[in-house]
Design an enzyme around this catalytic site. Structure first.
Site, PDB file in Angstrom:
ATOM      1  N   ILE A   1      -2.323  -7.438  -1.468  1.00 34.63           N
ATOM      2  CA  ILE A   1      -2.481  -8.081  -0.156  1.00 34.63           C
ATOM      3  C   ILE A   1      -3.394  -9.307  -0.212  1.00 34.63           C
ATOM      4  CG2 ILE A   1      -4.438  -6.660   0.642  1.00 34.63           C
ATOM      5  CD1 ILE A   1      -2.762  -6.615   3.380  1.00 34.63           C
TER       6      ILE A   1
ATOM      7  N   GLY B   1       0.827  -1.204   0.000  1.00 34.77           N
ATOM      8  CA  GLY B   1       0.000   0.000   0.000  1.00 34.77           C
ATOM      9  C   GLY B   1       0.861   1.254   0.000  1.00 34.77           C
TER      10      GLY B   1
ATOM     11  N   TYR C   1     -14.924  -1.312   9.550  1.00 38.59           N
ATOM     12  CA  TYR C   1     -13.537  -0.849   9.732  1.00 38.59           C
ATOM     13  C   TYR C   1     -13.051  -1.213  11.133  1.00 38.59           C
ATOM     14  CZ  TYR C   1      -9.628   2.546   9.779  1.00 38.59           C
ATOM     15  OH  TYR C   1      -8.404   3.165   9.858  1.00 38.59           O
TER      16      TYR C   1
ATOM     17  N   LYS D   1     -10.196  -3.849  12.411  1.00 37.71           N
ATOM     18  CA  LYS D   1      -9.038  -3.354  13.185  1.00 37.71           C
ATOM     19  C   LYS D   1      -8.914  -4.095  14.516  1.00 37.71           C
ATOM     20  CE  LYS D   1      -7.175  -0.511  10.309  1.00 37.71           C
ATOM     21  NZ  LYS D   1      -5.941  -0.948   9.638  1.00 37.71           N
TER      22      LYS D   1
ATOM     23  N   ILE E   1      -0.755  -2.024  -6.066  1.00 38.80           N
ATOM     24  CA  ILE E   1      -1.700  -2.837  -6.857  1.00 38.80           C
ATOM     25  C   ILE E   1      -1.925  -2.130  -8.198  1.00 38.80           C
ATOM     26  CG2 ILE E   1      -2.917  -4.042  -4.984  1.00 38.80           C
ATOM     27  CD1 ILE E   1      -5.069  -1.810  -5.169  1.00 38.80           C
TER      28      ILE E   1
ATOM     29  N   GLY F   1      -0.581   4.967  -0.892  1.00 42.67           N
ATOM     30  CA  GLY F   1      -1.665   5.588  -0.127  1.00 42.67           C
ATOM     31  C   GLY F   1      -1.177   6.771   0.692  1.00 42.67           C
ATOM     32  N   GLN F   2      -2.064   7.276   1.563  1.00 44.46           N
ATOM     33  CA  GLN F   2      -1.754   8.489   2.334  1.00 44.46           C
ATOM     34  C   GLN F   2      -0.506   8.308   3.205  1.00 44.46           C
ATOM     35  OE1 GLN F   2      -4.363   9.561   5.580  1.00 44.46           O
ATOM     36  NE2 GLN F   2      -3.714  11.704   5.573  1.00 44.46           N
TER      37      GLN F   2
END
Ligand code: AKB
Length: 317
Positions: free
Chosen positions: A54, A8, A142, A146, A34, A11-12
């Site tokens: 992933i 990833g 989410y 987590k 990806i 990403g941010q």
């Protein structure tokens, strides 16, 4: 020498973490991506990049083996609001994906960092100065992934000796790659609109306090925890960390100190508001401070000054 795979990486967090790791370490710091989210510019030019989906354990294992990876930063995730729209995909990436990463780490003896979030907490969690060890009963996909991720990561450490570590990130504010799909995104968007000279419509109600952190501190937290002496770690997955807590009114008035013409109104998004209402107002991060000397550098005012200066350089005005 360290060989690191960042899953990833575009990403941010990944965009900045990959570059920071390349500055700090010799060795292969591999930008995993990806299709459709390939690295560009500095990220592409400053080191190796490999497709590392992933959901594809074999592909991750091939990259790990090729570059003799010793540490994986697993940053693949759907953020809280988008995970409510696509809960099946959020599970596939957050849980099945993490399982793939942990299995590869077990086979190739890699350390693993997987960010957790304030999203692990729910309506029954104490809201103020939320303790490290407390009720985790989220009602979002989410949050479910987590909490599951924290438990699975601890399991792999206890059962297989995999060196898993994690922090519960609050909202992360940054100026390079946008977050996309989170509940705390408003605290990034507000700076972009202010610097562009635009009026801002805030999707989160006044009086909604959430923890936040500036990206340089977030990068520091991830790297510092992964470098911490394991003998000092009582906790592993995951540490509360925070830098500041504010509501939309406080950040708005702080920005107005530097851009007096800035204006804001509210148009509350019920999905994001419900998620925000279920999260803590503020975290107690004393365990991170005690066990690995966590200490953020930026507060709201120093972050605002830096965000405005950096965005003025990037997007003009
Ligand atoms: C989100 O808002 O979903 C994330 C987070 C706090 O984990 N920024």
């Amino acid at each position: 020498m360290k060989n690191v795979l960042i899953i990833g990486s575009t990403g941010q967090i990944g965009t900045e973490l990959t570059l920071e790791l390349r500055k700090r370490y010799d060795g292969n710091i591999v930008a995993g991506y990806i299709p459709g989210a390939e690295p560009k510019g500095d990220l592409l030019e400053s080191g190796p990049a490999e497709e590392a989906d992933i959901t594809d354990a074999k592909q991750i294992a091939e990259v790990v083996s090729k570059y003799k990876i010793d540490t994986i930063y697993n940053l693949a995730a759907l953020l809280s609001a988008v995970a409510e729209v696509k809960p099946q995909l959020a599970w596939k990436v957050g849980m099945d994906g993490l399982f793939n990463v942990l299995e590869v780490a077990r086979q190739y003896q890699c350390a693993v960092f997987t960010p957790s979030s304030i999203g692990v907490f729910g309506n029954n969690t104490p809201k103020d100065k939320t303790p490290q060890d407390t009720i985790r009963n989220p009602r979002t996909m989410y949050g479910v992934t987590k909490v599951g991720g924290e438990l699975l990561s601890d399991y792999y450490h206890i059962r297989f000796g995999v060196d898993t570590r994690s922090v519960r990130f609050p909202g992360l504010i940054s100026y390079i790659a946008p977050p996309g799909g989170g509940t705390t995104d408003y605290a990034v968007d507000i700076y972009y609109e202010a610097v562009r000279g635009n009026h801002f419509t805030c999707p989160i109600a006044a009086g909604t306090f959430m923890d936040m952190m500036y990206m340089p501190d977030a990068l520091h937290a991830a790297i510092q925890l992964m470098e911490a002496d394991p003998a000092r770690l009582v906790h592993r997955n995951a540490f509360n960390v925070t830098a500041m807590s504010f509501d939309p009114e406080i950040i708005y008035h702080n920005i107005k100190r530097y851009i007096p013409s800035f204006t804001m109104e509210y148009k509350v998004d019920p999905l994001r508001q419900a998620i925000a209402d279920s999260w803590p107002n503020s975290l107690d991060d004393s365990c991170a401070r005690e066990e690995w000397d966590w200490s953020p550098v930026y507060d709201l005012d120093t972050m605002t000054q830096d965000m405005i200066a950096k965005l003025q350089g990037r997007i003009g005005k």
